[in-house]
Structure formats: C-alpha cells, structure tokens
Write a protein that holds these residues in place. Structure first.
Motif, mmCIF file in Angstrom:
data_model
loop_
_atom_site.group_PDB
_atom_site.id
_atom_site.type_symbol
_atom_site.label_atom_id
_atom_site.label_comp_id
_atom_site.label_asym_id
_atom_site.label_seq_id
_atom_site.Cartn_x
_atom_site.Cartn_y
_atom_site.Cartn_z
ATOM 1 N N ASN A 132 0.906 -1.257 -0.437
ATOM 2 C CA ASN A 132 -0.142 0.167 -0.420
ATOM 3 C C ASN A 132 1.343 1.331 -0.213
ATOM 4 O O ASN A 132 1.571 1.179 0.756
ATOM 5 N N PRO A 133 1.134 2.144 -0.443
ATOM 6 C CA PRO A 133 1.294 2.750 -0.910
ATOM 7 C C PRO A 133 1.018 4.439 -0.100
ATOM 8 O O PRO A 133 1.763 5.404 0.011
ATOM 9 N N TYR A 134 -0.256 4.281 0.415
ATOM 10 C CA TYR A 134 -0.652 5.299 1.144
ATOM 11 C C TYR A 134 -1.590 4.780 2.761
ATOM 12 O O TYR A 134 -1.201 4.050 2.785
ATOM 13 N N PHE A 135 -1.530 5.917 2.928
ATOM 14 C CA PHE A 135 -1.354 4.943 5.123
ATOM 15 C C PHE A 135 -1.594 4.663 4.939
ATOM 16 O O PHE A 135 -2.133 3.122 5.628
ATOM 17 N N SER A 181 7.695 8.074 1.766
ATOM 18 C CA SER A 181 8.229 8.363 0.295
ATOM 19 C C SER A 181 7.865 8.248 -1.191
ATOM 20 O O SER A 181 6.651 7.865 -1.306
ATOM 21 N N ASN A 182 8.735 8.699 -2.100
ATOM 22 C CA ASN A 182 8.199 8.701 -3.123
ATOM 23 C C ASN A 182 8.897 7.678 -4.090
ATOM 24 O O ASN A 182 8.706 7.954 -4.645
ATOM 25 N N VAL A 183 9.253 6.602 -3.338
ATOM 26 C CA VAL A 183 10.477 5.678 -3.758
ATOM 27 C C VAL A 183 9.448 4.745 -4.326
ATOM 28 O O VAL A 183 9.320 4.055 -2.728
ATOM 29 N N ASP A 184 9.039 3.929 -4.586
ATOM 30 C CA ASP A 184 8.030 2.623 -4.845
ATOM 31 C C ASP A 184 8.352 1.509 -4.810
ATOM 32 O O ASP A 184 8.366 0.828 -5.951
ATOM 33 N N TRP A 195 -8.536 16.758 3.806
ATOM 34 C CA TRP A 195 -9.822 16.652 3.013
ATOM 35 C C TRP A 195 -10.548 16.258 2.883
ATOM 36 O O TRP A 195 -11.476 16.095 2.624
ATOM 37 N N PRO A 202 -0.840 5.307 -8.232
ATOM 38 C CA PRO A 202 -1.411 5.047 -7.110
ATOM 39 C C PRO A 202 -2.932 4.537 -8.014
ATOM 40 O O PRO A 202 -3.675 4.324 -7.482
ATOM 41 N N ARG A 229 -0.431 11.333 -10.534
ATOM 42 C CA ARG A 229 0.757 11.661 -9.448
ATOM 43 C C ARG A 229 1.675 11.891 -9.420
ATOM 44 O O ARG A 229 1.505 12.998 -10.656
ATOM 45 N N GLY A 231 6.470 11.235 -8.735
ATOM 46 C CA GLY A 231 6.490 10.273 -7.710
ATOM 47 C C GLY A 231 5.484 9.443 -7.692
ATOM 48 O O GLY A 231 4.331 9.197 -8.400
ATOM 49 N N ILE A 232 4.607 9.418 -5.954
ATOM 50 C CA ILE A 232 3.462 8.519 -6.189
ATOM 51 C C ILE A 232 2.050 9.480 -5.367
ATOM 52 O O ILE A 232 1.524 8.510 -4.713
ATOM 53 N N GLN A 233 2.658 10.100 -5.264
ATOM 54 C CA GLN A 233 1.656 11.399 -4.132
ATOM 55 C C GLN A 233 0.731 11.896 -5.106
ATOM 56 O O GLN A 233 1.152 11.981 -6.714
ATOM 57 N N PRO A 234 -0.126 12.241 -4.764
ATOM 58 C CA PRO A 234 -1.315 12.527 -5.673
ATOM 59 C C PRO A 234 -0.960 13.630 -6.110
ATOM 60 O O PRO A 234 0.055 14.793 -5.096
ATOM 61 N N GLY A 236 -3.939 10.428 -6.453
ATOM 62 C CA GLY A 236 -4.206 9.164 -5.933
ATOM 63 C C GLY A 236 -4.569 9.510 -4.816
ATOM 64 O O GLY A 236 -5.022 8.479 -3.967
ATOM 65 N N VAL A 237 -5.398 10.522 -3.919
ATOM 66 C CA VAL A 237 -6.466 10.484 -3.150
ATOM 67 C C VAL A 237 -7.374 9.942 -3.242
ATOM 68 O O VAL A 237 -7.965 9.006 -2.245
ATOM 69 N N GLN A 296 -6.832 6.442 -3.520
ATOM 70 C CA GLN A 296 -6.873 5.587 -2.233
ATOM 71 C C GLN A 296 -7.991 5.697 -1.196
ATOM 72 O O GLN A 296 -7.970 4.928 -0.348
ATOM 73 N N GLY A 353 3.885 18.438 -6.408
ATOM 74 C CA GLY A 353 5.019 17.051 -6.554
ATOM 75 C C GLY A 353 4.293 16.597 -5.804
ATOM 76 O O GLY A 353 5.067 15.522 -4.759
ATOM 77 N N ILE A 386 -0.691 18.414 -1.200
ATOM 78 C CA ILE A 386 -2.297 18.715 -1.273
ATOM 79 C C ILE A 386 -2.359 20.736 -0.032
ATOM 80 O O ILE A 386 -1.435 19.896 0.845
#
Lengths: 222, 355
Positions: free
Chosen positions: A42-45, A69-72, A220, B32, B107, B114-117, B171-172, B175, B332, B335
């Motif tokens: 899981n990348p989030y949470f 981090s941003n490293v997957d 959010w 994501p 992303r 990166g992998i964040q939203p 991504g938000v 996920q 990047g 949020i």
C-alpha cells in the motif's frame, strides 16, 4: 498474551489502525513493544503516518525507509528481524493486505511458528465489497495463509462504513462474523468499534467489544 | 445489511465500469491506480469478462482500440506517466471516432515524478492528450461515489458522442475509502451501427480507421468532428456550486482540492468573508457559462490546484480576465492545507471590487 501479535486480512479492512492501537495499548501498560510495518503493497495510509504518536507513547517503530516517500520500492529494513530475535520485547506486526501483502511475512514465518508464542488476527470488514460474506472472507483467509505460511488464530470484526458507521451497521455484521468463525474453526476474538459507538453497539450484540481511536486523519475529509 | 459498501475510489470505479457493461479491461500496473487493475483481475474472470495485463501501457491502449472497434465498452486506466505513454492511442481513438473510458489517477510529475497525488495533468487531459486536433470529455470526481457514478456517466458520454471520456482523478481519490452505493439504476446502452462486427454478407463493410491521405477529406473529417465537439460544449458543461449566491470570493477547485477548499470556505465564513466554490465536474468542456456568470457578482477568484497553475488559465478565459484570479497551489505530491487556501481567500477578499 502472545509475544508476537500479527494483524492481517483483506486490504482496507483496518489492519494498520488496529495494529497501531494495540501497540499503544501495550505501551500504556508498560510493556516493551515494537510495531513492525511489513506492508510493502500500500503506497498511502501507512503506519508511518502515526509514527509520532507511536514513538511518543514509547512504541519502537520499524518501517521501510521508503514508506511514504516517493520511492515506490517494496523493501523491508534488516531491523525487521528484531521482532523475532529480540524476545525481551513484544512485537505487533502490521501485515500488508491480501496474499500479495502477506507474502513479505513468509520469511519470518518459520521463526514465529517455532517460537510458538503468537496470535494472528484476521481483520474483517464485511462492508468491503470483496469480503461481504463468510465464504468470501474464507477465500481471503486461505490465500493469505498460503502466501505467508502461518495460520490465523482468531477473527476481529472491524466492520465499518467510515464516517457513516452506526451501531446498527456494526451489529448487522455480527451474524456473518460468527458464521465466519464457525466456518474457519477459529474464535471471534472481538468486535472493534469507534469509541463513541461502543455503548450503542454493546446494547445490540454480545461478546467482547473493543473501542478504538482512529489514528489516520485527512485534511481533505469533509 | 446496509446497501452501502466501503470502497477505495479505485475499486468503486472498477465495479461501476463492470455495472456499465464493460467486460474488457486492458491495463498495466502503476501506483496509485493499481487497485483498478487488481480489482478487475479478481472480478472479470468470475463474470465472463476479460482482464488483460498488457506488456505495456501502449499495448493496452491499442487493445482498447480493437475492443471499441468491435462495439464493446472498453476501458484502460493508468497514472500520469502511463497516460503520457498512451497519448498516441488516445489520438488514434479520436481519429477513428471510437468511444472508450480512460482513467488517469494522477501522481506527481514531470518525468517519473512521485507516487503521491497531483493534478498536474490538467493540460494533458484538456489540451494535449495526443497529436492532432481533438478533444476528450474530461470528468473530475471528488468523492468515491463520484468515482463510481462517473464511470457510468463516462461510458454513456463516450458512446453518445463517439469520444474518449477521461476520468481525471488523483491519488487521494483513488486510495481513500468512503461508503458508496452501487445501485446505478438503468444503464443506457447505445446502438453502434458503425462497429466492425462482421457483415454476414448483408451490408457494406464498416471500416474503423484514422488514416486519410486526401487532405480535403481529412479536413472535412476534422470539421465534422468539431461540430460534434460544439454539441458537447453546449450540452455537457457541469459544475457544482457551493455557497456562491452571495460570494465575494469564488474559489475554483476540482477533485481532492475541492474537498480541502470546502473546509477553507467554512473557515472563511466563520471570519465573516463571503467565500464560495465552483467545482468543475467537466474539465472539458470547462463550465465556462457558470464561471463566467459568477464574475458578474464576485470580486475575485482563487484557483486551487495541485499543479504549478494550469486550470487557472481556463478560469481567466471564462471570465475574460475581468476579475483578479489568484493561484493557491502545491505540487509534487503535496496537498494544499485548508489554512493555505484560507490565506489566499483572505488576500483575494481585499482585492478587486464591484463595477
């Protein structure tokens, strides 16, 4: 109380929050405890989101240097082995979701089984679309057990609808949770509910009810 | 049990696509959005559908062209760098006038990023999905329920106008988990007399093709296609208006940032600043009519984005630069916080003035 306590199940069932909650509970009682985040999927949470809370409470936190981090990169730190080798401490393990997430647990499985002092909880949310029934949960159970080579010892019913959860929505899953326990031949250890719903739920179902706090907040959220 | 279930946005979208009659999902994993593919891999074999993990994003979008040519509802999904790889196929779909549902769970970029939203593919979705003159219908969900509902709507719009519908999520939304109803009522299906499904000897061959070496003919194709786009612009502009009636400051935000902005508007109102939100639901066509009309009353606008400032251009165009438009942005994978949005609302409230 088992020295090693593992939380696993279908992803999105609430494993991470329960693992954090249980580790905090042990720390508050003065028990030396480590929380290992073995989630490589899981990348989030991630458990790391609650790191500050955990470390303030005295929980030793073990996580991938790459988590959040941003490293997957699906990597685990060497420090993870301390959950097996350091028997002076209790270990709570947050296993990644489904069979894919549980695969990472496999490398520690033999040592955990040999020590023989573990509990592995199948965290269930019967409002998740792929675990709506006892049979569907049993399918997930078999996939995870095959992937990690450990057997579940009990079910935790963590059924919720997020913010829309009511005592009635929790109690409506009690029958399915008991059915699942019977089908798998393991006990239903507890039903976990948000603390403010505890009284409402206890009027509707019997068995052990554990109030929990949510440790993952979102800006959010509306 | 309640009729609602608790789902991730990615899962809800996948389940709704199945409900819409999609039996062909062609994908390739990337964070994501990977849960879309994972969910399809679990569900499709159980309902006689096809889940296929292609060898690349480019292969997947070309398989979508094939499935859609045969008149079937086809879908692919990816995340920003993967969508960029699909751009050739998106252009071919447009050139062939083929419907399809393409999902971008954005992303951070550019490059591997990166992998964040993020929301930094706004230009890609609304301006330059590929080469040549074409548009895609772009829908922007802001809740898990909308991730599901817009999959249904997306297929309907795609079939109706023979266009690609892109769901531009982030991504938000992919996920996060929220309760969702999967009761979609009646699903509209469309006749596809153009589909290449075999003639049984009874009619002329249907040919699905984007190649046209005769320039007068190719120009005519483009003109005809743009007449269809005009209908879309006239009929399909959609936005949610939130506390805009008396607003001096109008925020414009879509997707996850719209959620943050609603929290900021509550904070602004508590301080006595009349703030409101226009949340574009269609990014193409951009809801120019609604945003333009708002400029008649509002003093200033704030474009809230997870990009270096892309949608702000459509806000300025919609109001013909008649009011100041401030940018509140992070990029990047970051949020914006409600506090950051509030600060811009406060700044905007001191600017401009009625005519």
């Amino acid at each position: 109380m088992a020295r090693v306590v593992l939380f696993s199940g279908h992803y999105g069932s609430g494993k991470t929050n329960l693992a954090a909650e249980y580790a905090l509970h042990l720390a508050e009682q003065g028990t030396a405890v480590s929380l290992a985040d073995l989630d490589i999927v899981n990348p989030y949470f991630r458990a790391k989101d609650a790191r500050d809370v955990l470390e303030r409470a005295g929980v030793r936190f073990i996580s991938s240097p790459y988590a959040n981090s941003n490293v997957d990169t699906p990597a685990l730190p060497a420090e993870s082995y301390s959950i097996i080798h350091d028997r002076s401490r209790h270990a709570v393990v947050d296993v990644g979701g489904d069979d894919r997430g549980a695969l990472a647990l496999g490398r520690y499985a033999r040592s955990i089984a040999e020590e023989g002092d573990y509990a592995m909880y199948l965290v269930a949310n019967f409002y998740r679309p792929l675990t709506r029934s006892a049979a569907a949960l049993d399918e997930v159970r078999r996939e995870i057990e095959t992937a990690c080579a450990l057997r579940f010892t009990a079910i935790v019913n963590n059924s919720n609808l997020g913010k829309s959860t009511t005592p009635q929505s929790v109690s409506a899953t009690d029958r399915i949770a008991k059915e699942a326990a019977e089908l798998m031949g393991i006990p239903l250890a507890a039903t976990t509910v948000r603390a403010d719903l505890r009284d409402g739920v206890s009027e509707l179902i019997d068995g052990r009810i554990i109030p929990i706090t949510l440790h993952f907040k979102e800006e959010w959220a509306i | 049990m309640s009729e609602k279930v608790l789902m991730k946005g990615n899962e809800a979208l996948a389940e709704a696509a199945i409900a819409a009659g999609c039996r062909h999902y062609l994908g390739y994993p990337i964070t994501p959005q990977t849960e879309v593919a994972a969910y399809m891999a679990k569900r499709m074999p159980k309902i006689g559908g096809t889940f296929l993990q292609a060898e690349s994003e480019i292969a997947a979008i070309n398989m979508v062209i094939g499935v859609s040519s045969a008149g079937k509802r086809a879908m692919t999904s990816s995340s920003s760098p993967g969508i960029a790889l699909k751009s050739e196929g998106l252009s071919y779909l447009a050139g062939c006038d083929l419907p399809a549902l393409v999902v971008n769970v954005q992303r951070g970029g550019p490059g591997l990023g990166g992998i964040q939203p993020s929301q930094s593919d706004y230009f890609l979705a609304t301006r330059a999905g590929g080469h040549g003159d074409f548009h895609m219908i772009v829908l922007a969900p802001a809740t898990v329920q909308e991730m599901a509902d817009f999959a249904i709507k997306g297929f309907e719009l795609a079939d109706k106008y023979r266009m690609v519908t892109m769901i531009l999520a982030d991504g938000v939304l992919g996920q996060m988990m929220e309760p969702v109803s999967l009761d979609f009522g009646e699903i509209k299906q469309f006749d596809k007399p153009w589909a290449a499904v075999g003639t049984n000897g009874g009619r002329r061959h249907n040919i699905v093709n984007s190649l046209c070496l005769e320039p007068t003919q190719l120009e005519q194709w483009n003109i005809d296609r743009y007449k269809r786009y005009e209908q879309v612009m006239a009929n399909e502009q959609r936005a949610e208006e939130y506390m805009t009636d008396d607003a001096d400051v109008i925020c414009v935000a879509y997707g996850a940032t719209a959620r943050v902005t609603k929290n900021a508007i509550a904070m602004a109102r508590a301080k006595g600043i009349k703030a409101g939100l226009i949340r574009p639901i269609t990014l193409w066509p951009f809801p120019k009519k609604i945003v333009g009309a708002a400029a008649k009353k509002a003093k200033a606008f704030v474009s809230v984005e997870m990009s270096m400032g892309q949608m702000i251009e459509d806000v300025e165009l919609s109001i013909r630069c008649s009011r100041p438009v401030l940018l509140c942005n992070r990029s990047g994978g970051m949020i914006p916080t409600p506090e950051e949005v509030l600060a811009k609302i406060e700044e905007a409230s001191k600017m401009g003035g009625a005519d």
